[in-house]
Each structure stands twice: as structure tokens, then as C-alpha cells.
Design a protein around this motif. Structure first.
Motif, PDB file in Angstrom:
ATOM      1  N   ASP A  43     -37.072  11.022 -51.557  1.00  0.00           N
ATOM      2  CA  ASP A  43     -37.905   9.901 -52.009  1.00  0.00           C
ATOM      3  C   ASP A  43     -38.980  10.364 -52.979  1.00  0.00           C
ATOM      4  OD1 ASP A  43     -36.408   8.146 -50.519  1.00  0.00           O
ATOM      5  OD2 ASP A  43     -37.825   8.036 -48.845  1.00  0.00           O
ATOM      6  N   GLN A  44     -39.510  11.553 -52.723  1.00  0.00           N
ATOM      7  CA  GLN A  44     -40.531  12.099 -53.628  1.00  0.00           C
ATOM      8  C   GLN A  44     -39.972  12.312 -55.022  1.00  0.00           C
ATOM      9  OE1 GLN A  44     -41.818  15.799 -51.981  1.00  0.00           O
ATOM     10  NE2 GLN A  44     -43.577  14.925 -50.915  1.00  0.00           N
ATOM     11  N   VAL A  45     -38.806  12.940 -55.085  1.00  0.00           N
ATOM     12  CA  VAL A  45     -38.186  13.198 -56.387  1.00  0.00           C
ATOM     13  C   VAL A  45     -37.900  11.873 -57.077  1.00  0.00           C
ATOM     14  CG1 VAL A  45     -36.198  14.197 -57.585  1.00  0.00           C
ATOM     15  CG2 VAL A  45     -37.175  15.388 -55.621  1.00  0.00           C
ATOM     16  N   ASN A  46     -37.352  10.935 -56.338  1.00  0.00           N
ATOM     17  CA  ASN A  46     -37.069   9.622 -56.916  1.00  0.00           C
ATOM     18  C   ASN A  46     -38.337   8.936 -57.396  1.00  0.00           C
ATOM     19  OD1 ASN A  46     -34.376   8.984 -57.205  1.00  0.00           O
ATOM     20  ND2 ASN A  46     -34.113   8.566 -55.029  1.00  0.00           N
ATOM     21  N   GLY A  47     -39.408   9.084 -56.607  1.00  0.00           N
ATOM     22  CA  GLY A  47     -40.672   8.444 -56.948  1.00  0.00           C
ATOM     23  C   GLY A  47     -41.241   8.955 -58.260  1.00  0.00           C
ATOM     24  N   LEU A  48     -40.995  10.215 -58.551  1.00  0.00           N
ATOM     25  CA  LEU A  48     -41.508  10.787 -59.794  1.00  0.00           C
ATOM     26  C   LEU A  48     -40.727  10.300 -61.008  1.00  0.00           C
ATOM     27  CD1 LEU A  48     -42.111  14.511 -58.842  1.00  0.00           C
ATOM     28  CD2 LEU A  48     -43.819  12.746 -59.241  1.00  0.00           C
ATOM     29  N   ILE A 102     -27.584  10.789 -54.254  1.00  0.00           N
ATOM     30  CA  ILE A 102     -26.809  11.305 -53.121  1.00  0.00           C
ATOM     31  C   ILE A 102     -27.689  12.099 -52.155  1.00  0.00           C
ATOM     32  CG2 ILE A 102     -24.901  12.805 -52.405  1.00  0.00           C
ATOM     33  CD1 ILE A 102     -23.566  12.268 -55.096  1.00  0.00           C
ATOM     34  N   LEU A 103     -27.602  11.717 -50.897  1.00  0.00           N
ATOM     35  CA  LEU A 103     -28.292  12.453 -49.852  1.00  0.00           C
ATOM     36  C   LEU A 103     -27.205  12.936 -48.883  1.00  0.00           C
ATOM     37  CD1 LEU A 103     -31.157  13.198 -49.047  1.00  0.00           C
ATOM     38  CD2 LEU A 103     -31.339  11.019 -47.865  1.00  0.00           C
ATOM     39  N   SER A 104     -26.815  14.205 -49.053  1.00  0.00           N
ATOM     40  CA  SER A 104     -25.697  14.755 -48.295  1.00  0.00           C
ATOM     41  C   SER A 104     -26.219  15.461 -47.060  1.00  0.00           C
ATOM     42  CB  SER A 104     -24.910  15.732 -49.182  1.00  0.00           C
ATOM     43  OG  SER A 104     -23.920  16.417 -48.437  1.00  0.00           O
ATOM     44  N   VAL A 118     -38.676  21.926 -54.456  1.00  0.00           N
ATOM     45  CA  VAL A 118     -37.615  21.082 -55.008  1.00  0.00           C
ATOM     46  C   VAL A 118     -38.035  20.347 -56.285  1.00  0.00           C
ATOM     47  CG1 VAL A 118     -36.149  19.070 -54.552  1.00  0.00           C
ATOM     48  CG2 VAL A 118     -36.409  20.841 -52.815  1.00  0.00           C
ATOM     49  N   ILE A 119     -39.240  19.804 -56.286  1.00  0.00           N
ATOM     50  CA  ILE A 119     -39.642  19.007 -57.451  1.00  0.00           C
ATOM     51  C   ILE A 119     -39.671  19.852 -58.723  1.00  0.00           C
ATOM     52  CG2 ILE A 119     -41.601  17.793 -58.509  1.00  0.00           C
ATOM     53  CD1 ILE A 119     -42.019  16.436 -55.822  1.00  0.00           C
ATOM     54  N   ALA A 120     -40.286  21.017 -58.624  1.00  0.00           N
ATOM     55  CA  ALA A 120     -40.356  21.878 -59.810  1.00  0.00           C
ATOM     56  C   ALA A 120     -38.956  22.301 -60.260  1.00  0.00           C
ATOM     57  CB  ALA A 120     -41.205  23.112 -59.510  1.00  0.00           C
ATOM     58  N   ALA A 121     -38.092  22.620 -59.279  1.00  0.00           N
ATOM     59  CA  ALA A 121     -36.731  23.031 -59.638  1.00  0.00           C
ATOM     60  C   ALA A 121     -35.976  21.868 -60.286  1.00  0.00           C
ATOM     61  CB  ALA A 121     -35.991  23.526 -58.398  1.00  0.00           C
ATOM     62  N   ALA A 122     -36.137  20.682 -59.708  1.00  0.00           N
ATOM     63  CA  ALA A 122     -35.433  19.510 -60.245  1.00  0.00           C
ATOM     64  C   ALA A 122     -35.882  19.217 -61.676  1.00  0.00           C
ATOM     65  CB  ALA A 122     -35.677  18.295 -59.354  1.00  0.00           C
ATOM     66  N   GLU A 123     -37.188  19.346 -61.919  1.00  0.00           N
ATOM     67  CA  GLU A 123     -37.702  19.086 -63.271  1.00  0.00           C
ATOM     68  C   GLU A 123     -37.099  20.061 -64.264  1.00  0.00           C
ATOM     69  OE1 GLU A 123     -41.947  19.118 -62.606  1.00  0.00           O
ATOM     70  OE2 GLU A 123     -41.995  16.903 -62.664  1.00  0.00           O
ATOM     71  N   LYS A 124     -37.080  21.302 -63.874  1.00  0.00           N
ATOM     72  CA  LYS A 124     -36.551  22.340 -64.751  1.00  0.00           C
ATOM     73  C   LYS A 124     -35.054  22.140 -65.018  1.00  0.00           C
ATOM     74  CE  LYS A 124     -37.750  26.573 -66.337  1.00  0.00           C
ATOM     75  NZ  LYS A 124     -38.167  27.881 -65.844  1.00  0.00           N
ATOM     76  N   LYS A 161     -27.354  15.194 -58.957  1.00  0.00           N
ATOM     77  CA  LYS A 161     -27.024  13.908 -58.329  1.00  0.00           C
ATOM     78  C   LYS A 161     -27.761  13.669 -57.021  1.00  0.00           C
ATOM     79  CE  LYS A 161     -23.401  11.978 -59.337  1.00  0.00           C
ATOM     80  NZ  LYS A 161     -22.925  10.889 -60.197  1.00  0.00           N
ATOM     81  N   GLY A 162     -28.412  14.713 -56.487  1.00  0.00           N
ATOM     82  CA  GLY A 162     -29.115  14.477 -55.226  1.00  0.00           C
ATOM     83  C   GLY A 162     -29.381  15.757 -54.473  1.00  0.00           C
ATOM     84  N   LEU A 163     -29.529  15.620 -53.165  1.00  0.00           N
ATOM     85  CA  LEU A 163     -29.901  16.742 -52.316  1.00  0.00           C
ATOM     86  C   LEU A 163     -28.915  16.917 -51.160  1.00  0.00           C
ATOM     87  CD1 LEU A 163     -33.749  16.108 -51.869  1.00  0.00           C
ATOM     88  CD2 LEU A 163     -32.628  17.474 -53.646  1.00  0.00           C
TER      89      LEU A 163
END
Ligand SMILES: *Cc1c(COP(=O)(O)O)cnc(C)c1O
Length: 231
Positions: A188-193, A202-204, A145-151, A161-163
């Protein structure tokens, strides 16, 4: 009946929130309208619900394309795509949906970005995460997720907007708790970065059989079908 169901659902959300000292105002309710008639949808709208989720693009187009056929003055409603998005449906989906919750690969994000650029739209999306080992579930693996979110955060016409996640079907809602917890952890990890910023909120997670547990684990968006339309 639908109205009473919604009142009951809201009471149950409020009770779960009270346990955790959360405010029910933090939780958005999406009425899942797959297989529901226009009349049922209208009844839900009349109680003030603003968010509606469909899992097939085609069905959603038929029911919601002419938003005015459902009710007048509905610009405030938000349509969510919660089912799998196939690449040949991206064009229609980007045209119709306010929030695409089921982005499960980088390729799909790219296709959505491209289509959104064509019509000059900033498309809100959630990344779908596969938190359960069931083979039938789609989604990014938690560790992807983190790598995808960064990209994807570099894509001009997409706003992450969230996961989103779908917990496996279990006997007892308690058994869904570890999956919700896992998704919250990734969130939380994504937010922390801090790669995405405060739009990532959003956490669906949480459906009819497990929404109270989802609220306890930090859901900010619930997707409810049967609890609203069948009671
Ligand atoms: C159908 C569906 C829901 C709603 O399910 P219920 O159990 O009826 O609340 C939620 N999320 C997704 C992705 C769905 O397909």
C-alpha cells in the motif's frame, strides 16, 4: 485427484473471499510444480490452470523448455520463478520465465535488466520482501522496498508488477497473519507513492498451510504446491 484438489482449493478461496467481500476473480492461483512430474503438471493444466511456479531454474528448463512436450497450444500458460535466482542463472531465467517473483536485491534487478535488454524483452518481476526474521529467508527488508522500487522503475527492460513474500513456517496459520499484513502495508505504501503506477498490482503471498489467511490479508496471488498435488 488433482482436479478434485483444485476444486476444493477454489471453494476454500471463495469462502475466504466471501468473508471479506472480495471477488475470487481477483485471486490468481499459481500451481507450484517443483518435484512434480510432467504427468502431474499436465493434469493440472487440463483443469484449466494457467500459472505454474518452479523454484529452480534448471528443473524448470528441463520441464518447460519445450512447452510443446507438455501439451500443445500452451502459449497461454505463464511460468513463474519463485525460488532464489543466482546470478549465473539469470540468462536462462530471463529466457524462460514470464514472471520472476524472487528479485531480492538491486544487483539482481540490474543483472535481469541487462539480460532482458539483450533479448529485447520486457521482463515482469516481483520484489521479494523479507517479512520474517528467520535468517534463512531472502528478500529486501520492508524499509528498503520503496527506494529499490523507485530505482528499478527506471530500468527500461523490467516491469515491477508487485511484491512477494514467504511467511515463516508456523504451527497455526493465524501466526502467519502479521507477516502478510506487513507485506500488504508495504504494498500500500508503494502504491500510495504512485512511483510505479497501476501495473503494481500483484501481492504474491500464501501457500498450502496459510493461503486462507493470506487471502483475508489481501493476497492477489497464491502459490500452492501440496494443496493441489497432494490434497
Ligand atoms: C514450494 C513453494 C511453494 C508451495 O508450497 P506448498 O506449501 O506446497 O503450497 C510456494 N512458494 C515457494 C517460494 C515455494 O518454494
Amino acid at each position: 485427484m488433482i482436479k478434485d484438489n483444485i476444486i476444493k482449493v477454489r471453494e476454500r478461496i471463495a469462502l475466504s473471499c466471501a468473508k471479506l467481500k472480495r471477488s475470487p476473480a481477483e485471486i490468481r492461483l499459481v500451481a507450484v510444480t517443483k518435484n512434480r512430474s510432467i504427468e502431474e503438471i499436465r493434469e493440472a493444466m487440463d483443469t484449466g490452470l494457467l500459472d505454474f511456479g518452479e523454484n529452480r531454474v534448471k528443473e524448470a528448463v528441463t520441464k518447460f523448455n519445450q512447452r510443446s512436450t507438455i501439451s500443445s497450444g500452451l502459449t497461454a500458460i505463464k511460468l513463474h520463478l519463485i525460488g532464489r535466482l543466482q546470478s549465473n542463472k539469470v540468462k536462462e531465467a530471463v529466457k524462460l520465465f514470464d514472471l520472476i517473483q524472487s528479485i531480492d536485491s538491486l544487483n539482481l534487478a540490474e543483472a535481469v535488466n541487462k539480460q532482458a535488454a539483450k533479448i529485447n524483452k520486457l521482463q515482469d518481476i516481483l520484489l521479494e520482501v523479507k517479512v520474517s526474521p528467520e535468517p534463512a529467508k531472502f528478500g529486501l527488508k520492508p524499509e528498503e522496498v520503496i527506494a529499490a522500487a523507485e530505482k528499478i522503475s527506471g530500468f527500461k527492460n523490467i516491469k515491477i508488477k508487485g511484491l512477494m513474500a514467504i511467511a515463516p513456517i508456523v504451527e497455526n496459520p493465524e501466526q502467519a497473519r502479521p507477516y502478510f499484513r506487513r507485506l500488504k502495508q508495504v504494498f500500500d505504501q508503494v502504491n500510495g507513492l504512485g512511483v510505479i503506477g497501476e501495473q503494481f498490482s500483484i501481492l504474491s503471498m500464501g501457500m498450502t498451510d496459510d493461503f486462507e489467511v493470506a487471502v483475508e490479508e489481501g493476497a492477489t496471488m497464491l502459490r500452492l504446491g501440496r494443496a493441489i498435488f497432494e490434497g
